[in-house]
Design a protein around this motif. Structure first.
Motif, short mmCIF file in Angstrom:
data_model
loop_
_atom_site.label_atom_id
_atom_site.label_comp_id
_atom_site.label_asym_id
_atom_site.label_seq_id
_atom_site.Cartn_x
_atom_site.Cartn_y
_atom_site.Cartn_z
N ASN A 183 0.77 -1.18 -0.19
CA ASN A 183 -0.08 -0.04 0.01
C ASN A 183 0.81 1.27 -0.09
OD1 ASN A 183 -2.21 1.48 -0.02
ND2 ASN A 183 -3.10 0.73 1.86
N ARG A 184 1.50 1.19 -0.94
CA ARG A 184 2.49 2.51 -0.93
C ARG A 184 2.04 3.73 -1.31
NH1 ARG A 184 7.91 3.84 -1.05
NH2 ARG A 184 8.67 1.53 -0.57
N THR A 185 0.91 3.66 -1.97
CA THR A 185 0.35 4.91 -2.40
C THR A 185 -0.40 5.75 -1.35
OG1 THR A 185 -0.17 3.99 -4.60
CG2 THR A 185 -1.59 5.90 -3.57
N LEU A 186 -0.87 4.92 -0.37
CA LEU A 186 -1.46 5.63 0.89
C LEU A 186 -0.51 5.78 1.75
CD1 LEU A 186 -3.75 6.37 2.74
CD2 LEU A 186 -3.91 4.00 3.55
N ALA A 187 0.73 4.98 1.94
CA ALA A 187 2.10 5.31 2.82
C ALA A 187 2.76 6.67 2.25
CB ALA A 187 2.76 4.23 2.76
N GLU A 188 2.76 6.98 1.18
CA GLU A 188 3.45 8.25 0.52
C GLU A 188 2.56 9.47 0.85
OE1 GLU A 188 6.36 8.52 -0.33
OE2 GLU A 188 7.18 6.69 -0.53
N HIS A 189 1.20 8.98 0.65
CA HIS A 189 0.14 10.22 0.71
C HIS A 189 0.37 10.58 2.38
CE1 HIS A 189 -3.42 12.50 0.62
NE2 HIS A 189 -4.16 11.77 1.46
N LEU A 190 0.37 9.84 3.24
CA LEU A 190 0.39 9.98 4.71
C LEU A 190 1.74 10.93 4.92
CD1 LEU A 190 -0.65 6.99 6.63
CD2 LEU A 190 -1.52 9.06 7.02
N LYS A 191 2.65 10.21 4.40
CA LYS A 191 4.16 10.97 4.36
C LYS A 191 3.94 12.28 4.20
CE LYS A 191 8.96 10.85 2.91
NZ LYS A 191 9.74 10.20 1.98
N THR A 192 3.32 12.65 2.78
CA THR A 192 3.19 14.02 2.31
C THR A 192 2.43 14.79 3.41
OG1 THR A 192 3.34 13.33 0.10
CG2 THR A 192 2.46 15.34 0.48
N LEU A 193 1.43 14.45 3.93
CA LEU A 193 0.44 15.01 4.96
C LEU A 193 1.24 15.49 6.16
CD1 LEU A 193 -3.07 13.19 4.07
CD2 LEU A 193 -2.22 15.52 3.39
N VAL A 194 1.92 14.49 6.53
CA VAL A 194 2.66 14.66 8.02
C VAL A 194 3.84 15.67 7.56
CG1 VAL A 194 4.27 13.47 9.56
CG2 VAL A 194 2.08 12.22 8.67
N MET A 195 4.52 15.54 6.55
CA MET A 195 5.68 16.51 6.17
C MET A 195 5.07 18.04 6.22
SD MET A 195 7.82 14.47 3.36
CE MET A 195 8.99 15.73 3.31
N GLU A 196 3.93 17.96 5.54
CA GLU A 196 3.12 19.56 5.54
C GLU A 196 2.84 20.07 6.88
OE1 GLU A 196 -0.33 18.85 2.92
OE2 GLU A 196 1.14 18.74 1.17
N ARG A 197 2.44 19.08 7.68
CA ARG A 197 1.81 19.80 9.11
C ARG A 197 3.05 19.51 10.07
NH1 ARG A 197 -4.16 17.37 10.00
NH2 ARG A 197 -3.85 18.27 12.19
N PHE A 198 3.92 18.63 10.25
CA PHE A 198 4.80 18.49 11.30
C PHE A 198 6.27 18.89 10.87
CE2 PHE A 198 0.87 15.92 11.89
CZ PHE A 198 0.29 16.63 12.98
N LYS A 199 7.02 18.70 11.68
CA LYS A 199 8.83 18.95 11.67
C LYS A 199 9.31 17.86 11.69
CE LYS A 199 8.17 23.85 12.39
NZ LYS A 199 6.74 24.06 12.48
N PHE A 200 9.18 16.65 11.55
CA PHE A 200 9.86 15.28 11.80
C PHE A 200 11.26 15.37 10.94
CE2 PHE A 200 5.75 13.74 13.12
CZ PHE A 200 6.23 13.05 14.47
N LYS A 201 12.27 15.04 11.35
CA LYS A 201 13.45 15.14 10.75
C LYS A 201 13.50 14.27 9.68
CE LYS A 201 16.69 12.78 12.93
NZ LYS A 201 17.62 12.21 14.00
N LYS A 202 13.02 13.25 9.48
CA LYS A 202 13.00 12.25 8.40
C LYS A 202 11.53 11.36 8.65
CE LYS A 202 15.98 9.42 5.61
NZ LYS A 202 17.20 8.89 5.16
N ILE A 203 11.14 11.03 7.42
CA ILE A 203 10.24 10.07 7.40
C ILE A 203 10.52 8.93 6.60
CG2 ILE A 203 7.59 9.65 6.88
CD1 ILE A 203 6.83 12.56 7.37
N TYR A 204 10.41 7.54 7.01
CA TYR A 204 10.85 6.42 6.45
C TYR A 204 9.41 5.54 6.11
CZ TYR A 204 15.55 6.94 8.34
OH TYR A 204 16.52 7.52 8.71
N VAL A 205 9.47 5.23 4.81
CA VAL A 205 8.48 4.42 4.24
C VAL A 205 8.89 3.13 3.68
CG1 VAL A 205 6.64 4.10 2.36
CG2 VAL A 205 7.03 6.37 3.41
#
Length: 276
Positions: free
Chosen positions: A234-256
C-alpha cells in the motif's frame, strides 16, 4: 562497535539493514501445518497468495533462544530490540539466548522490550543506530532508549480483517459488519505493550485525518525525531500519509518501508503501521 539485533517483525528495507548492520532473528509464520521462515529468502508474493487462499487457522512462532544466542555470539556486543513481550515470546527468548551467550563467554547484549511491533521496532532501531554512531556510552544509550520507548506512539490500520478472523481474534459477524460499513479501526500500542482501540472511522479519508489528529494530540512536533510508516502493498497510501505529515509537522526524516512476513501476516494486504 556494538551491533543491533532485531526479530524479523522489525520492518526494514535490505538497504537499511545493510547500512545499519542489522542482524535479524527470523520468526516463523504458520498456515495450518505449513511453515514459512521470515527471512531474506521468503517469497513474499507466494506467501501472501497462499495466505489469502488459506481458510484455516494461522499463527506464528518467535525466534528460538538459540537463534538469539547465535546472533549475540556473532555480534559480541549487541543491543536487541524485540516485539512487545505482552504479545510475543520473542523478548523472553532473547533473554534466554543472551544468558547462554554470556555463560559461554562469547557475547553480551542488552535486551529492549519495544512494547510495540513493526514500524515501532524500526523506529527504536533507528534511534539506537544514531546513539551508537554518535559514540554515546552504553549506560546513556540504555537510558535514552528506554525513555524513547516509553514516549513512543504506534498506530495501525487494517484494510482487511480476514486474518484476525482466521486466528480467532475477531468474531466473524464483527468482521462482516466492518467490511459492509467500510469502517476502519485505528488500533495501536497502549503504552504498556498491549493493543488498544483508538478510533473507528468511516472510510479512508476520515481515517487519514484521524491519524493526523493523533500525531498532533501527542504534543510531539517531531523536531529531531524520525517517523516510520510501514505498509503491506500500500505504498500509495503510505506516501500520501508521508506527504501530509511533512506538511503539518517537523519530523527530521520520514521512512516508508514495506512490511516483512510477520507484519504482513497480521496487518494483511493494504495494512498500514505508523510509529513516531
Amino acid at each position: 562497535m556494538s551491533r543491533i539485533i532485531t526479530d524479523s517483525c522489525c520492518d526494514m528495507t535490505p538497504e537499511m539493514k545493510k547500512e545499519m548492520g542489522i542482524i535479524s532473528a527470523p520468526l516463523t509464520m504458520m498456515l495450518g501445518n505449513k511453515e514459512f521462515r521470515d527471512d531474506e529468502d521468503l517469497d513474499m508474493t507466494r506467501f501472501m497468495d497462499e495466505m489469502e487462499n488459506f481458510t484455516g487457522k494461522i499463527g506464528s512462532a518467535s525466534p528460538a533462544p538459540f537463534l538469539y544466542q547465535k546472533a549475540i555470539e556473532d555480534a559480541g556486543e549487541a543491543y536487541v530490540v524485540t516485539l512487545s513481550s505482552k504479545i510475543s515470546a520473542s523478548y523472553n527468548n532473547a533473554v534466554i539466548g543472551n544468558t547462554q551467550a554470556e555463560e559461554n563467554g562469547r557475547g553480551k547484549a542488552h535486551i529492549f522490550d519495544s512494547k510495540s511491533a513493526a514500524a515501532g521496532q524500526t523506529l527504536i532501531a533507528l534511534k539506537l543506530h544514531e546513539l551508537i554512531r554518535d559514540g554515546i556510552p552504553k549506560e546513556g544509550i540504555i537510558e535514552s532508549v528506554n525513555r524513547f520507548i516509553n514516549g513512543m506512539k504506534t498506530y495501525f490500520v487494517l484494510e482487511n480483517y480476514d486474518n484476525l478472523l482466521k486466528n480467532g481474534r475477531l468474531h466473524k459477524i464483527a468482521g462482516s459488519l466492518l467490511r459492509m460499513l467500510n469502517i476502519k479501526l485505528i488500533m495501536g500500542a497502549d503504552g504498556n505493550g498491549e493493543i488498544d482501540l483508538f478510533a473507528k472511522c468511516r472510510g479512508t479519508k476520515q481515517m487519514v485525518q484521524r491519524l493526523l489528529s493523533l500525531v498532533e494530540s501527542s504534543g510531539r512536533e517531531g523536531r529531531n525525531e524520525n517517523l516510520v510508516i510501514s505498509h503491506c502493498n500500500n505504498r500509495t497510501l503510505a506516501e500520501h500519509l508521508k506527504t501530509l505529515v511533512m506538511e503539518r509537522f517537523k519530523f527530521k526524516k520520514i521512512y516508508v518501508v514495506p512490511t516483512g512476513g510477520l507484519t504482513s501476516m497480521y496487518a494483511d494486504n493494504k495494512g498500514i503501521v505508523l510509529a513516531f
